[in-house]
Design a protein around this motif. Structure first.
Motif, mmCIF file in Angstrom:
data_model
loop_
_atom_site.group_PDB
_atom_site.id
_atom_site.type_symbol
_atom_site.label_atom_id
_atom_site.label_comp_id
_atom_site.label_asym_id
_atom_site.label_seq_id
_atom_site.Cartn_x
_atom_site.Cartn_y
_atom_site.Cartn_z
ATOM 1 N N ALA A 51 7.511 42.701 55.657
ATOM 2 C CA ALA A 51 6.946 42.115 54.371
ATOM 3 C C ALA A 51 5.601 42.945 54.302
ATOM 4 O O ALA A 51 4.698 43.194 55.079
ATOM 5 C CB ALA A 51 6.739 40.637 54.682
ATOM 6 N N GLY A 52 5.552 43.508 52.989
ATOM 7 C CA GLY A 52 4.375 44.187 52.285
ATOM 8 C C GLY A 52 4.125 45.338 52.964
ATOM 9 O O GLY A 52 3.307 46.242 52.582
ATOM 10 N N LEU A 99 12.061 52.843 50.188
ATOM 11 C CA LEU A 99 12.175 51.425 50.196
ATOM 12 C C LEU A 99 10.827 50.885 49.591
ATOM 13 O O LEU A 99 9.987 50.563 50.279
ATOM 14 C CB LEU A 99 12.436 50.468 51.340
ATOM 15 N N LEU A 100 10.820 50.562 48.123
ATOM 16 C CA LEU A 100 9.696 50.525 47.524
ATOM 17 C C LEU A 100 9.393 48.971 47.404
ATOM 18 O O LEU A 100 10.393 47.894 47.251
ATOM 19 C CB LEU A 100 9.681 51.088 46.300
ATOM 20 N N LEU A 101 8.095 48.581 47.058
ATOM 21 C CA LEU A 101 7.706 47.276 46.762
ATOM 22 C C LEU A 101 7.590 47.040 45.317
ATOM 23 O O LEU A 101 7.231 47.772 44.720
ATOM 24 C CB LEU A 101 6.106 46.894 47.301
ATOM 25 N N GLY A 102 8.171 45.783 44.860
ATOM 26 C CA GLY A 102 8.183 45.499 43.469
ATOM 27 C C GLY A 102 7.055 44.929 43.166
ATOM 28 O O GLY A 102 5.976 44.529 44.034
ATOM 29 N N ARG A 106 7.551 41.934 46.833
ATOM 30 C CA ARG A 106 8.846 42.131 47.750
ATOM 31 C C ARG A 106 9.611 43.612 47.697
ATOM 32 O O ARG A 106 9.476 44.238 46.641
ATOM 33 C CB ARG A 106 9.836 41.016 47.462
ATOM 34 N N HIS A 107 10.222 43.982 48.778
ATOM 35 C CA HIS A 107 10.968 45.053 48.819
ATOM 36 C C HIS A 107 12.300 45.086 47.618
ATOM 37 O O HIS A 107 12.878 44.083 47.371
ATOM 38 C CB HIS A 107 11.596 45.693 49.950
ATOM 39 N N ASP A 108 12.370 46.180 47.137
ATOM 40 C CA ASP A 108 13.209 46.477 45.675
ATOM 41 C C ASP A 108 14.674 46.744 46.295
ATOM 42 O O ASP A 108 14.514 48.079 46.761
ATOM 43 C CB ASP A 108 12.669 47.332 44.703
ATOM 44 N N PHE A 109 15.525 45.995 46.386
ATOM 45 C CA PHE A 109 16.882 46.233 46.513
ATOM 46 C C PHE A 109 17.744 46.545 45.488
ATOM 47 O O PHE A 109 19.012 46.454 45.309
ATOM 48 C CB PHE A 109 17.605 45.403 47.685
ATOM 49 N N SER A 110 17.426 46.889 44.228
ATOM 50 C CA SER A 110 18.141 46.866 42.988
ATOM 51 C C SER A 110 19.201 48.131 42.939
ATOM 52 O O SER A 110 20.171 48.068 42.388
ATOM 53 C CB SER A 110 17.238 46.935 41.861
ATOM 54 N N SER A 111 18.998 48.976 43.934
ATOM 55 C CA SER A 111 19.837 50.164 44.028
ATOM 56 C C SER A 111 21.094 49.858 44.952
ATOM 57 O O SER A 111 22.019 50.644 45.043
ATOM 58 C CB SER A 111 19.225 51.423 44.519
ATOM 59 N N LEU A 112 20.981 48.780 45.669
ATOM 60 C CA LEU A 112 22.186 48.606 46.708
ATOM 61 C C LEU A 112 23.450 47.922 45.851
ATOM 62 O O LEU A 112 23.151 47.224 44.563
ATOM 63 C CB LEU A 112 21.906 47.195 47.644
ATOM 64 N N PRO A 113 24.610 48.438 46.199
ATOM 65 C CA PRO A 113 25.673 48.033 45.402
ATOM 66 C C PRO A 113 26.006 46.590 45.485
ATOM 67 O O PRO A 113 25.776 45.895 46.475
ATOM 68 C CB PRO A 113 26.898 48.861 46.325
#
Length: 114
Positions: A51-52, A99-102, A106-113
């Motif tokens: 986290a963070g 793995l970027l923070l949004g 929170r971490h951004d997992f938008s690139s996950l399938p």
């Protein structure tokens, strides 16, 4: 192809690249295996243990390429998590990305399938 995921600091990953193999982060070395998460587990793993934190990488690994050294074992809440009982060969790595923070922290997992 099924991918499993490792969240790791950039410095640990860069050291592994220099060594030619990833033997694990400090927690992995202490536990005797490399911790991974399935796609549906990695976001919770990030929230619980990272986290963070910035300066992280998300490493996607081809689970089938790990052979018998990969075991799915009960962990958090009884869910089966992938654990690797061997060093990770870079041949099994499918992708490495920051793995970027949004904006919500929170971490951004938008690139996950999906």
């Amino acid at each position: 192809m099924t991918h499993i995921y490792k969240i790791v600091s950039q410095s640990e990953w860069r050291a592994a690249e220099a060594a030619g193999v990833f033997s694990g982060a400090a927690v992995d070395l202490a536990d005797g295996f490399i911790h991974f998460s399935a796609a549906d587990q990695v976001e919770e793993t990030a929230a619980k243990y990272f986290a963070g934190q910035t300066d992280l990488l998300l490493v996607a690994v081809n689970a089938a390429a790990l052979g018998d050294a990969l075991r799915w074992e009960a962990s958090r809440g009884g869910a089966l998590f992938p654990h690797l009982y061997a060093p990770l060969s870079f041949d099994a790595v499918a992708n490495v990305e920051p793995l970027l923070l949004g904006a919500d922290g929170r971490h951004d997992f938008s690139s996950l399938p999906e």
